[in-house]
Motif scaffolding. Structure first.
Motif, PDB file in Angstrom:
ATOM      1  N   GLU A  10       0.846  -1.191   0.000  1.00 38.64           N
ATOM      2  CA  GLU A  10       0.000   0.000   0.000  1.00 38.64           C
ATOM      3  C   GLU A  10       0.879   1.239   0.000  1.00 38.64           C
ATOM      4  N   SER A  11       0.365   2.274  -0.623  1.00 38.48           N
ATOM      5  CA  SER A  11       1.077   3.541  -0.689  1.00 38.48           C
ATOM      6  C   SER A  11       0.839   4.333   0.591  1.00 38.48           C
ATOM      7  N   LYS A  12       1.904   4.921   1.119  1.00 39.27           N
ATOM      8  CA  LYS A  12       1.825   5.759   2.314  1.00 39.27           C
ATOM      9  C   LYS A  12       2.415   7.130   2.013  1.00 39.27           C
ATOM     10  N   ALA A  13       2.095   8.090   2.866  1.00 38.89           N
ATOM     11  CA  ALA A  13       2.659   9.430   2.685  1.00 38.89           C
ATOM     12  C   ALA A  13       4.179   9.397   2.787  1.00 38.89           C
ATOM     13  N   TRP A  14       4.697   8.458   3.583  1.00 41.81           N
ATOM     14  CA  TRP A  14       6.152   8.380   3.782  1.00 41.81           C
ATOM     15  C   TRP A  14       6.834   7.437   2.796  1.00 41.81           C
ATOM     16  N   SER A  25       9.415   1.068   2.914  1.00 42.05           N
ATOM     17  CA  SER A  25      10.417   1.673   2.043  1.00 42.05           C
ATOM     18  C   SER A  25      10.084   3.142   1.853  1.00 42.05           C
ATOM     19  N   ALA A  26      11.111   3.978   1.829  1.00 41.25           N
ATOM     20  CA  ALA A  26      10.901   5.402   1.594  1.00 41.25           C
ATOM     21  C   ALA A  26      10.560   5.693   0.136  1.00 41.25           C
ATOM     22  N   THR A  27      10.782   4.723  -0.751  1.00 39.41           N
ATOM     23  CA  THR A  27      10.474   4.917  -2.168  1.00 39.41           C
ATOM     24  C   THR A  27       8.964   4.838  -2.384  1.00 39.41           C
ATOM     25  N   PRO A  28       8.360   5.828  -3.040  1.00 36.11           N
ATOM     26  CA  PRO A  28       6.917   5.759  -3.319  1.00 36.11           C
ATOM     27  C   PRO A  28       6.581   4.526  -4.151  1.00 36.11           C
ATOM     28  N   LEU A  29       5.408   3.969  -3.928  1.00 38.87           N
ATOM     29  CA  LEU A  29       5.002   2.752  -4.615  1.00 38.87           C
ATOM     30  C   LEU A  29       5.050   2.921  -6.136  1.00 38.87           C
ATOM     31  N   LYS A  30       4.674   4.083  -6.621  1.00 35.11           N
ATOM     32  CA  LYS A  30       4.656   4.308  -8.068  1.00 35.11           C
ATOM     33  C   LYS A  30       6.057   4.288  -8.674  1.00 35.11           C
ATOM     34  N   ASP A  31       7.067   4.455  -7.847  1.00 37.01           N
ATOM     35  CA  ASP A  31       8.453   4.476  -8.337  1.00 37.01           C
ATOM     36  C   ASP A  31       9.181   3.151  -8.128  1.00 37.01           C
TER      37      ASP A  31
END
Length: 236
Positions: free
Chosen positions: A151-155, A211-217
């Protein structure tokens, strides 16, 4: 914790007791601290359980308070003295609730089914998150199987891993691999000799990771050993 992050804040974070600045600082700390992530996985979900419990008699207060409110008030007080005092008290409260003891607690008839539902499945937080999500199956080697729910998070990106068909002793890591090629360790663990999801030890392993990397990346995820062997590959 605005001046420095402490490992003992994991309990307060799990119960939602940290102020906004402290919470953001601790979330940044979690990204690089596997022990805190593992402890948080064990404590996650306790806030909802404690919130569902009726008032606790606090003899210094004019009226009984719900457990979570009492802990929040105690946290604010203990921030001015010793951080460790609160953590010990919080851990004791969590232990009592998890064990079914309700010293000084008033439970109504409606509270009992709510607590039974919370504990009845015997699932840990990572396993529950995995069961409730849409797993992405991975491709393994040497009989290793598993998958991720992400899941995508703000962090950045939060993930729950299921891993089976692996024997130890091994040290492993879950790694996110970005589209740019950057690699970030999301969590790490040791596989005991008996292993996970194998004859004699049939239960799979469930782990949380971040992970600090956004899910889209993110291009894909890998489970790798400390020796660099890739056990499982999961495409985002």
């Amino acid at each position: 914790m605005t001046s420095r992050v402490e490992h003992t804040d994991v309990g307060a974070y799990a119960l939602g007791l940290l102020e906004e600045d402290d919470r953001h600082a601790f979330e940044a700390h979690l990204l690089g601290c596997a022990p805190c992530r593992a402890e948080l996985s064990d404590l996650s979900g306790m806030a909802s359980v404690l919130s569902g419990i009726g008032p606790v008699e606090d003899y210094g207060a004019p009226s009984p308070e719900p457990v979570i409110d009492l802990l929040q008030r105690k946290k604010r007080t203990d921030r001015k003295t010793r951080r460790g005092t609160f953590v010990i008290g919080m851990a004791a409260a969590v232990t009592l609730v998890a064990g079914g003891l309700t010293i000084g607690t008033q439970l109504s008839a409606d509270d009992v089914p709510q607590m039974a539902q919370a504990h009845g499945s015997h699932m840990g937080p990572a396993e529950q998150f995995y069961a409730d999500g849409k797993p992405i199956e991975g491709t393994g080697v040497d009989g290793v199987t598993g998958g991720l729910v992400v899941e995508s998070k703000a962090w950045g990106t939060h993930a729950a891993l299921k891993l089976a068909g692996v024997k130890g002793p091994l040290e492993c890591e879950l790694v996110s691999v970005g589209k740019s090629g950057d690699r970030r360790v999301m969590t790490g663990w040791s596989v005991p000799p008996a292993g996970y999801g194998v004859p004699g030890s049939p239960d799979p392993l469930y782990m949380h990771g971040g992970s600090a990397t956004p899910l889209k990346d993110i291009d894909h995820f890998e489970v790798v050993t400390s020796a660099g062997k890739k056990l499982l590959n999961i495409h985002a």
